[in-house]
Design a protein around this motif. Structure first.
Motif, PDB file in Angstrom:
ATOM      1  N   SER A  14       0.819  -1.206   0.000  1.00 53.86           N
ATOM      2  CA  SER A  14       0.000   0.000   0.000  1.00 53.86           C
ATOM      3  C   SER A  14       0.857   1.262   0.000  1.00 53.86           C
ATOM      4  O   SER A  14       0.611   2.191  -0.767  1.00 53.86           O
ATOM      5  CB  SER A  14      -0.943  -0.005   1.210  1.00 53.86           C
ATOM      6  OG  SER A  14      -1.700   1.178   1.264  1.00 53.86           O
ATOM      7  N   GLN A  68     -10.911  -9.540  -8.060  1.00 59.15           N
ATOM      8  CA  GLN A  68     -10.065  -8.500  -7.483  1.00 59.15           C
ATOM      9  C   GLN A  68      -9.381  -7.722  -8.616  1.00 59.15           C
ATOM     10  O   GLN A  68      -8.168  -7.801  -8.806  1.00 59.15           O
ATOM     11  CB  GLN A  68      -9.007  -9.107  -6.554  1.00 59.15           C
ATOM     12  CG  GLN A  68      -9.601  -9.841  -5.359  1.00 59.15           C
ATOM     13  CD  GLN A  68      -8.528 -10.509  -4.510  1.00 59.15           C
ATOM     14  OE1 GLN A  68      -7.455 -10.840  -4.979  1.00 59.15           O
ATOM     15  NE2 GLN A  68      -8.829 -10.696  -3.227  1.00 59.15           N
ATOM     16  N   ALA A 317     -15.034  -4.967   6.216  1.00 56.21           N
ATOM     17  CA  ALA A 317     -14.980  -3.592   5.707  1.00 56.21           C
ATOM     18  C   ALA A 317     -15.792  -2.680   6.618  1.00 56.21           C
ATOM     19  O   ALA A 317     -16.918  -2.997   6.995  1.00 56.21           O
ATOM     20  CB  ALA A 317     -15.521  -3.543   4.283  1.00 56.21           C
ATOM     21  N   SER A 336      -4.015  -2.230   4.332  1.00 57.40           N
ATOM     22  CA  SER A 336      -5.002  -3.064   3.645  1.00 57.40           C
ATOM     23  C   SER A 336      -6.264  -3.262   4.474  1.00 57.40           C
ATOM     24  O   SER A 336      -7.374  -3.340   3.926  1.00 57.40           O
ATOM     25  CB  SER A 336      -4.389  -4.432   3.317  1.00 57.40           C
ATOM     26  OG  SER A 336      -5.330  -5.263   2.697  1.00 57.40           O
ATOM     27  N   GLU A 337      -6.117  -3.314   5.799  1.00 55.22           N
ATOM     28  CA  GLU A 337      -7.262  -3.516   6.673  1.00 55.22           C
ATOM     29  C   GLU A 337      -8.284  -2.387   6.585  1.00 55.22           C
ATOM     30  O   GLU A 337      -9.442  -2.566   6.961  1.00 55.22           O
ATOM     31  CB  GLU A 337      -6.802  -3.647   8.130  1.00 55.22           C
ATOM     32  CG  GLU A 337      -6.058  -4.933   8.446  1.00 55.22           C
ATOM     33  CD  GLU A 337      -4.607  -4.913   8.003  1.00 55.22           C
ATOM     34  OE1 GLU A 337      -3.938  -5.952   8.109  1.00 55.22           O
ATOM     35  OE2 GLU A 337      -4.134  -3.841   7.546  1.00 55.22           O
ATOM     36  N   SER A 339      -9.292  -0.918   3.804  1.00 54.94           N
ATOM     37  CA  SER A 339      -9.939  -0.875   2.493  1.00 54.94           C
ATOM     38  C   SER A 339     -11.433  -1.136   2.599  1.00 54.94           C
ATOM     39  O   SER A 339     -11.886  -1.954   3.402  1.00 54.94           O
ATOM     40  CB  SER A 339      -9.300  -1.913   1.563  1.00 54.94           C
ATOM     41  OG  SER A 339      -9.978  -1.959   0.323  1.00 54.94           O
ATOM     42  N   SER A 340     -12.190  -0.455   1.754  1.00 57.78           N
ATOM     43  CA  SER A 340     -13.634  -0.662   1.702  1.00 57.78           C
ATOM     44  C   SER A 340     -14.002  -1.951   0.969  1.00 57.78           C
ATOM     45  O   SER A 340     -15.136  -2.408   1.037  1.00 57.78           O
ATOM     46  CB  SER A 340     -14.305   0.528   1.003  1.00 57.78           C
ATOM     47  OG  SER A 340     -13.803   0.663  -0.327  1.00 57.78           O
ATOM     48  N   GLN A 341     -13.015  -2.523   0.264  1.00 53.85           N
ATOM     49  CA  GLN A 341     -13.207  -3.788  -0.437  1.00 53.85           C
ATOM     50  C   GLN A 341     -11.981  -4.666  -0.207  1.00 53.85           C
ATOM     51  O   GLN A 341     -10.866  -4.180  -0.156  1.00 53.85           O
ATOM     52  CB  GLN A 341     -13.377  -3.556  -1.948  1.00 53.85           C
ATOM     53  CG  GLN A 341     -14.510  -2.636  -2.335  1.00 53.85           C
ATOM     54  CD  GLN A 341     -14.470  -2.314  -3.820  1.00 53.85           C
ATOM     55  OE1 GLN A 341     -14.426  -3.204  -4.660  1.00 53.85           O
ATOM     56  NE2 GLN A 341     -14.479  -1.033  -4.144  1.00 53.85           N
ATOM     57  N   GLU A 342     -12.217  -5.960  -0.083  1.00 55.64           N
ATOM     58  CA  GLU A 342     -11.129  -6.925   0.089  1.00 55.64           C
ATOM     59  C   GLU A 342     -10.155  -6.533   1.200  1.00 55.64           C
ATOM     60  O   GLU A 342      -8.936  -6.615   1.030  1.00 55.64           O
ATOM     61  CB  GLU A 342     -10.349  -7.093  -1.237  1.00 55.64           C
ATOM     62  CG  GLU A 342     -11.188  -7.400  -2.450  1.00 55.64           C
ATOM     63  CD  GLU A 342     -11.769  -8.809  -2.424  1.00 55.64           C
ATOM     64  OE1 GLU A 342     -11.267  -9.644  -1.656  1.00 55.64           O
ATOM     65  OE2 GLU A 342     -12.730  -9.053  -3.163  1.00 55.64           O
ATOM     66  N   PRO A 343     -10.644  -6.089   2.362  1.00 50.77           N
ATOM     67  CA  PRO A 343      -9.718  -5.689   3.422  1.00 50.77           C
ATOM     68  C   PRO A 343      -8.844  -6.857   3.872  1.00 50.77           C
ATOM     69  O   PRO A 343      -9.329  -7.970   4.065  1.00 50.77           O
ATOM     70  CB  PRO A 343     -10.649  -5.218   4.545  1.00 50.77           C
ATOM     71  CG  PRO A 343     -11.948  -5.914   4.292  1.00 50.77           C
ATOM     72  CD  PRO A 343     -12.053  -6.012   2.806  1.00 50.77           C
ATOM     73  N   GLY A 348      -6.859  -5.346  -1.387  1.00 51.12           N
ATOM     74  CA  GLY A 348      -7.299  -4.310  -0.459  1.00 51.12           C
ATOM     75  C   GLY A 348      -6.240  -3.246  -0.256  1.00 51.12           C
ATOM     76  O   GLY A 348      -6.563  -2.057  -0.089  1.00 51.12           O
TER      77      GLY A 348
END
Length: 362
Positions: A14, A68, A317, A336-337, A339-343, A348
């Motif tokens: 990220s 993804q 999410a 990554s945690e 993220s609104s998607q795929e956290p 993510g």
């Protein structure tokens, strides 16, 4: 003292992707990483456990481009190659120690897992290559952040004990919220609701451990086995074929012994138990690996906190903002945690980085 437009804390996927996007927008960036290397929870190593251009992923490994698209787009943009995770052959299931191993026909996966040729670290290396060396601080751990009228003052302690000061117009914290809350002091203090939110967000990979057994060849395929196995006996609960695209043969398993219990077991005993399990499942050849590798992320202080050791939890999410109050206009979270998607997944991390850059560029 170093000055910049944006300071990015955390040199994982990220953070590196956010730095790439900001530099494309002609924004001056300084990236700060506590480790001696970049990548965070992405780590690809050889049979000696050293960083490699063609090796085994101790952390993040799989991605699914059809569901993804963010990670698929970045891999294509960087010109990286991938291959399908091997699932050809039968699957093994170990229910109880006194029962024989059960064998089932493997099921074809419509959305097959994919891995990067050479390992996931290829993604990190590709993002790193155009990062100016003078805007990259390795072995520097951010210990404090303080607001001024117009900037954020970051105190960074180097591995040799020296403290570096960085002044930034904005900060992107590209690391797990729980780790950030546990290791950085904020002045003024965070809003209590934010601190609790961060602390209660599980860190992906933090409570887990991965075990690899390396072999001369993937002999299980000769017996029409996929290398996939599930076990209720342990110590590994889930096993997969980890053979590289270049043919370096390996089986990989996720250890099911909780992190707190692993602390009570010495590594030699745990490795012996894992090798013994592979022998039960895949036969005598599996009990004689050339090399074994073990990565326990719960023992990594730059990944896990005591809260992760106590209980991992499931990442979901979150709709509420990650930063409120006095810090809202100067700090953005991009682990990554968040993220609104795929956290928690590598996808993510890409989504969270894009959102953070949009927040900065406004």
């Amino acid at each position: 003292m170093i000055t910049c437009d944006v300071a990015i804390v955390g040199g994982g996927l990220s953070g590196l992707y956010a730095a790439r996007l900001l530099r494309k927008a002609s924004i001056d960036v300084v990236l700060i990483e506590a480790r001696a290397h970049l990548g965070g929870r992405i780590r690809t190593v050889d049979d000696k456990g050293q960083p490699a251009e063609d090796g085994f992923d101790l952390g993040a490994s799989w991605y699914w481009p059809h569901i993804q698209p963010a990670i698929g787009e970045l891999i294509a943009e960087l010109g990286l190659s991938s291959f399908t995770q091997n699932t050809d052959g039968d699957v093994l299931f170990e229910r109880m120690s006194r029962e024989p191993v059960h064998r089932f026909s493997g099921m074809r996966q419509e959305q097959a897992s994919r891995r990067l040729v050479g390992g996931t670290a290829r993604l990190i290396n590709a993002l790193t290559c155009d990062m100016p060396a003078d805007r990259l601080l390795l072995n520097h751990r951010v210990t404090e952040m303080a607001l001024t009228d117009t900037e954020v003052c970051l105190a960074c302690q180097s591995s040799d004990g020296l403290v570096e000061t960085i002044m930034a117009r904005h900060v992107i914290a590209a690391l797990p919220p729980r780790l950030l809350e546990a290791t950085v002091t904020f002045t003024p203090a965070l809003e209590k609701t934010d601190a609790v939110h961060w602390r209660e967000t599980p860190t992906w990979m933090a409570p887990h451990a991965k075990f690899f057994a390396l072999y001369e060849r993937p002999f299980w395929r000769d017996d029409r086995l996929s290398g996939t196995a599930q076990s209720m006996v342990g110590p590994m609960v889930e096993i997969h074929d980890a053979t590289t695209s270049s043919g370096k043969a390996a089986l990989m398993g996720f250890i099911g012994v909780p992190a707190a219990q692993r602390r009570l077991i010495d590594e030699e005993t745990l490795v012996k138990a894992c090798v013994g399990q592979l022998g039960r499942l895949f036969g005598p050849l599996a009990a004689k690996p050339q090399v074994t590798l073990l990565k326990d992320w719960a023992t990594d202080p730059l990944t896990a906190t005591e809260a992760d050791v106590a209980s991992g939890g499931h990442i979901t999410a979150a709709n509420e903002p990650w930063v409120t109050g006095a810090w809202q206009k100067r700090l953005t979270l991009a682990g990554s945690e968040t993220s609104s998607q795929e956290p928690g997944y590598i996808a993510g991390a890409i989504i969270a980085a894009r959102r953070a850059v949009e927040d900065v560029c406004g």
